[in-house]
Design an enzyme around this catalytic site. Structure first.
Site, mmCIF file in Angstrom:
data_model
loop_
_atom_site.group_PDB
_atom_site.id
_atom_site.type_symbol
_atom_site.label_atom_id
_atom_site.label_comp_id
_atom_site.label_asym_id
_atom_site.label_seq_id
_atom_site.Cartn_x
_atom_site.Cartn_y
_atom_site.Cartn_z
ATOM 1 N N GLU A 192 76.002 72.499 -3.957
ATOM 2 C CA GLU A 192 76.375 73.508 -2.962
ATOM 3 C C GLU A 192 75.211 73.599 -1.982
ATOM 4 O O GLU A 192 74.054 73.379 -2.362
ATOM 5 C CB GLU A 192 76.650 74.874 -3.609
ATOM 6 C CG GLU A 192 77.754 74.866 -4.650
ATOM 7 C CD GLU A 192 79.095 74.328 -4.178
ATOM 8 O OE1 GLU A 192 79.449 74.550 -3.002
ATOM 9 O OE2 GLU A 192 79.787 73.683 -4.989
ATOM 10 N N HIS B 28 84.011 76.288 -5.673
ATOM 11 C CA HIS B 28 82.797 76.252 -4.833
ATOM 12 C C HIS B 28 81.569 76.825 -5.532
ATOM 13 O O HIS B 28 80.528 76.992 -4.893
ATOM 14 C CB HIS B 28 83.006 76.917 -3.472
ATOM 15 C CG HIS B 28 84.095 76.280 -2.655
ATOM 16 N ND1 HIS B 28 84.082 74.943 -2.326
ATOM 17 C CD2 HIS B 28 85.233 76.781 -2.133
ATOM 18 C CE1 HIS B 28 85.169 74.657 -1.614
ATOM 19 N NE2 HIS B 28 85.893 75.755 -1.497
ATOM 20 N N ASP C 44 82.569 73.717 -10.459
ATOM 21 C CA ASP C 44 83.196 72.517 -9.875
ATOM 22 C C ASP C 44 82.921 71.302 -10.764
ATOM 23 O O ASP C 44 83.822 70.496 -11.028
ATOM 24 C CB ASP C 44 82.682 72.266 -8.447
ATOM 25 C CG ASP C 44 83.236 73.271 -7.430
ATOM 26 O OD1 ASP C 44 84.139 74.059 -7.785
ATOM 27 O OD2 ASP C 44 82.749 73.264 -6.277
ATOM 28 N N ASP D 84 78.282 64.378 -1.347
ATOM 29 C CA ASP D 84 77.068 64.761 -2.084
ATOM 30 C C ASP D 84 75.967 63.695 -1.998
ATOM 31 O O ASP D 84 74.821 64.010 -1.664
ATOM 32 C CB ASP D 84 77.413 65.025 -3.563
ATOM 33 C CG ASP D 84 78.428 66.147 -3.717
ATOM 34 O OD1 ASP D 84 78.038 67.287 -3.991
ATOM 35 O OD2 ASP D 84 79.639 65.874 -3.545
ATOM 36 N N ASP E 146 77.726 68.099 -8.455
ATOM 37 C CA ASP E 146 78.391 68.767 -7.319
ATOM 38 C C ASP E 146 77.422 69.753 -6.653
ATOM 39 O O ASP E 146 77.187 70.844 -7.178
ATOM 40 C CB ASP E 146 79.646 69.503 -7.798
ATOM 41 C CG ASP E 146 80.433 70.066 -6.629
ATOM 42 O OD1 ASP E 146 81.121 69.291 -5.943
ATOM 43 O OD2 ASP E 146 80.324 71.278 -6.381
#
Ligand code: AMP
Ligand code: MG
Ligand code: MG
Length: 208
Positions: A23, A179, A184, A121, A21
């Site tokens: 960011e 987040h 996550d 992603d 995941d």
């Protein structure tokens, strides 16, 4: 879905699931271009036990927009300090490859697949960043499971509110901060495990 009391995990088509995941840099009006990955977390989940056996986790120093916006800090909990003096994206890709190798995931008899919440992603973010920086994107990043689609197939319910909605539907307590990439991943891994406990067999279902 099979009865929720059914705890039998079925044989999966993979040895490992790599829950990922990202960011990335952001602001509320989408003014940032290009957006760059600032957190790169991956959990190595054993496909028989659904336990996490190893973690690759790094923050990444963005180079085009090195200053995080207040919006991004508030959203992700990632501060300027956390991305300062971290490796740049090209080094992270190399470090990740070394990690895969150390974890024996690149051996020909070991089958793994990424697991993400949505297609952003690996369909959008990673290819666009590799393209922008003229970096080659390893072939293994082309195979993934979008857990929202698996959730739909396993439960018949649409994952309307993303990860948070799936957690709620499955009665899983949310852990950590929404987040935060690593948190996550941990929550996505719990969803993965729960669907497996209901007898679901995961298949690649990425956006083509
Ligand atoms: P997530 O995995 O849902 O935490 O989101 C991944 C990335 O998408 C974040 O690091 C942001 O760059 C972007 N993002 C997620 N939600 C929002 C939002 N509400 N507004 C702007 N960007 C967002
Ligand atoms: Mg995400
Ligand atoms: Mg996230």
């Amino acid at each position: 879905m099979a009865s929720s009391s059914n705890n039998s995990i079925k044989q999966q088509n993979y040895d490992y699931f790599l829950v990922l995941d990202f960011e990335a840099t952001c602001d509320e009006e989408r003014k940032i271009y290009p957006i760059e990955i600032i957190e790169f977390p991956v959990l190595k989940i054993n496909a028989r036990t659904f336990e996490c056996e190893s973690i690759f986790h790094t923050y990444v120093t963005p180079t085009i927009n090195p200053q995080l916006t207040k919006f991004c800090i508030d959203l992700t909990g990632i501060t300027q300090d956390m991305i300062t003096n971290q490796p740049k994206f090209d080094d992270v890709l190399q470090n990740f490859h070394l990690w895969l190798n150390n974890e024996k995931l690149l051996e020909s008899n070991t089958k793994f697949i990424f697991v993400t919440c949505g297609d952003w992603d690996l369909y959008t973010m990673l290819p666009s960043q590799c393209n922008y920086f003229k970096l080659s994107c390893a072939e293994y990043f082309n195979r993934w499971i979008n857990i929202k689609k698996s959730f739909k197939q396993a439960t018949g319910k649409f994952a309307r509110d993303g990860m948070m909605g799936m957690l709620k539907d499955l009665n899983i307590q949310h852990i950590g901060r929404h987040h935060s990439g690593i948190d996550d991943c941990k929550n996505i891994a719990e969803i993965l495990k729960q669907l497996a406990k209901h007898g679901y067999i995961f298949e690649e279902n990425r956006k083509k």
